[in-house]
Structure formats: C-alpha cells, structure tokens
Design a protein around this motif. Sequence first.
Motif, PDB file in Angstrom:
ATOM      1  N   SER A  38      25.027 -39.991   2.781  1.00  0.00           N
ATOM      2  CA  SER A  38      24.537 -38.914   3.642  1.00  0.00           C
ATOM      3  C   SER A  38      24.312 -37.592   2.912  1.00  0.00           C
ATOM      4  O   SER A  38      24.164 -36.562   3.547  1.00  0.00           O
ATOM      5  CB  SER A  38      25.507 -38.699   4.797  1.00  0.00           C
ATOM      6  OG  SER A  38      26.737 -38.219   4.297  1.00  0.00           O
ATOM      7  N   TRP A  39      24.332 -37.594   1.570  1.00  0.00           N
ATOM      8  CA  TRP A  39      24.116 -36.378   0.804  1.00  0.00           C
ATOM      9  C   TRP A  39      25.068 -35.253   1.206  1.00  0.00           C
ATOM     10  O   TRP A  39      24.712 -34.093   1.199  1.00  0.00           O
ATOM     11  CB  TRP A  39      22.679 -35.858   0.961  1.00  0.00           C
ATOM     12  CG  TRP A  39      21.657 -36.739   0.361  1.00  0.00           C
ATOM     13  CD1 TRP A  39      21.479 -37.011  -0.962  1.00  0.00           C
ATOM     14  CD2 TRP A  39      20.640 -37.468   1.061  1.00  0.00           C
ATOM     15  NE1 TRP A  39      20.409 -37.864  -1.122  1.00  0.00           N
ATOM     16  CE2 TRP A  39      19.884 -38.157   0.099  1.00  0.00           C
ATOM     17  CE3 TRP A  39      20.297 -37.595   2.407  1.00  0.00           C
ATOM     18  CZ2 TRP A  39      18.800 -38.972   0.434  1.00  0.00           C
ATOM     19  CZ3 TRP A  39      19.220 -38.395   2.734  1.00  0.00           C
ATOM     20  CH2 TRP A  39      18.491 -39.075   1.759  1.00  0.00           C
ATOM     21  N   GLY A  40      26.287 -35.621   1.548  1.00  0.00           N
ATOM     22  CA  GLY A  40      27.245 -34.599   1.913  1.00  0.00           C
ATOM     23  C   GLY A  40      27.076 -34.043   3.305  1.00  0.00           C
ATOM     24  O   GLY A  40      27.728 -33.073   3.679  1.00  0.00           O
ATOM     25  N   LYS A  41      26.202 -34.652   4.082  1.00  0.00           N
ATOM     26  CA  LYS A  41      25.969 -34.184   5.442  1.00  0.00           C
ATOM     27  C   LYS A  41      27.198 -34.450   6.298  1.00  0.00           C
ATOM     28  O   LYS A  41      27.668 -35.576   6.386  1.00  0.00           O
ATOM     29  CB  LYS A  41      24.753 -34.920   6.009  1.00  0.00           C
ATOM     30  CG  LYS A  41      24.344 -34.506   7.397  1.00  0.00           C
ATOM     31  CD  LYS A  41      23.090 -35.250   7.836  1.00  0.00           C
ATOM     32  CE  LYS A  41      23.310 -36.738   7.934  1.00  0.00           C
ATOM     33  NZ  LYS A  41      22.178 -37.431   8.597  1.00  0.00           N
TER      34      LYS A  41
END
Lengths: 114, 113
Positions: free
Chosen positions: B97-100
């Motif tokens: 989640s790309w750090g989401k």
Amino acid sequence: DVKVTQSSRYLVKRTGEKVFLECVQDMDHENMFWYRQDPGLGLRLIYFSYDVKMKEKGDIPEGYSVSREKKERFSLILESASTNQTSMYLCASSVSGHRGTEAFFGQGTRLTVV
Amino acid sequence: GENVEQHPSTLSVQEGDSAVIKCTYSDSASNYFPWYKQELGKRPQLIIDIRSNVGEKKDQRIAVTLNKTAKHFSLHITETQPEDSAVYFCAASNTDSWGKLQFGAGTQVVVTP
C-alpha cells in the motif's frame, strides 16, 4: 528531526474559488499523503504519492486533485471549493518501505469555505 | 479496501486508572498497526506501533496487543495521567500500500484528576 510544513494554518475561501494547499517535507521521503480530518470520521485519505509525478486516489478524491513536481513538495488543489470541503487538512510523509513505516504529519490547515 | 473500526469514541478515566482502546480491521493482508496521539490543536504523532509478526509490544506505560486471527488490536495505557488526555487514532496498512494508512475514527480520552 523530520519536518513537514503546511503553508497555511488557517484559510478562508469563497465557494467556487480554486484553492491550493501546499506541503513541504525536508527528510527526502518518497511517500506523501493528504488526509482530511472531520470529527467522528477520523483521518480520511484524499490522495497520496509514492514518487515524483506519481499520484494515486485515496478514499475521497472527488473534488480534489494533487501535484507533485518535486520530491519534497505535495500540493492539494480544490478545483472549485464548496462548503462541504470545510475541514482540517493534514499532510503527511513517510519513507518508502515494504513493512510499513511511520507517517510524519504537518500541523494542519483549517480551511473554511463560505 | 481496508476498513478500521475503533471503539469507544470517548473514554473518561480517573487519573491512575487504566485505559483500553480497541480496533478491528478487515483486510487480512494488513501487517502494520500504528497508534497516533493528537493533543488539542497539534498534529498526530506516533506513540507506538506493532507489526504482524509480534503479538504484543510495550513502551513504559503504553502497550499494544495484536490478535491476527480475530483481526483486532488494542492500545493499553496504564497509570493514566492528565497529559494522556488527547485523541488517539489506530491505523492499519499492508505491504503493498506504499505506506498508505487506513485510520479509525478516533477515541477522545479524558483523564480527570
């Protein structure tokens, strides 16, 4: 010490205006985020970016757009402000990582649309 | 997508007592669970986090527990002090989640002397 700085603490804009919210981080983080904070709803993700010129929609992107021309800067744009966009806007950044990493937040921009 | 529910929405405790905030998540792929504290008029700040390969983590008066099977995690604050008064947010994210972060709705904690 990570610093995430939002350009304005308070903004008052008129309905229909184009509004720019600016965010700058000084830690060379790959990821940047725009959240909206409303009482009882927590922090809701509007848009995020994992690299320069890359952007992805979050949970509530309608009525917003973003721009990331430089790694350190992430802008949120309200194309035509409406009263239901009155809210606290929080910018955040984090380093890229496959295992999840801490997000560092700016101080927030309280936007009022009249 | 991920959905995080947080309870209670408000919590009032006497100074010295313990406070517990609970969160549930929906995405079994989530593997990172941070807790943020937001004092009045200030930005959210990370106070503790836990990853899916750990069941419990402690840092002085605060601890977090994770039950992956039940998909819930909790924040425990012991010996509460007036400076613990704040809004606390739980969050969840996963590797892809790309750090989401997906946040819960928040818990307003009030510690009364």
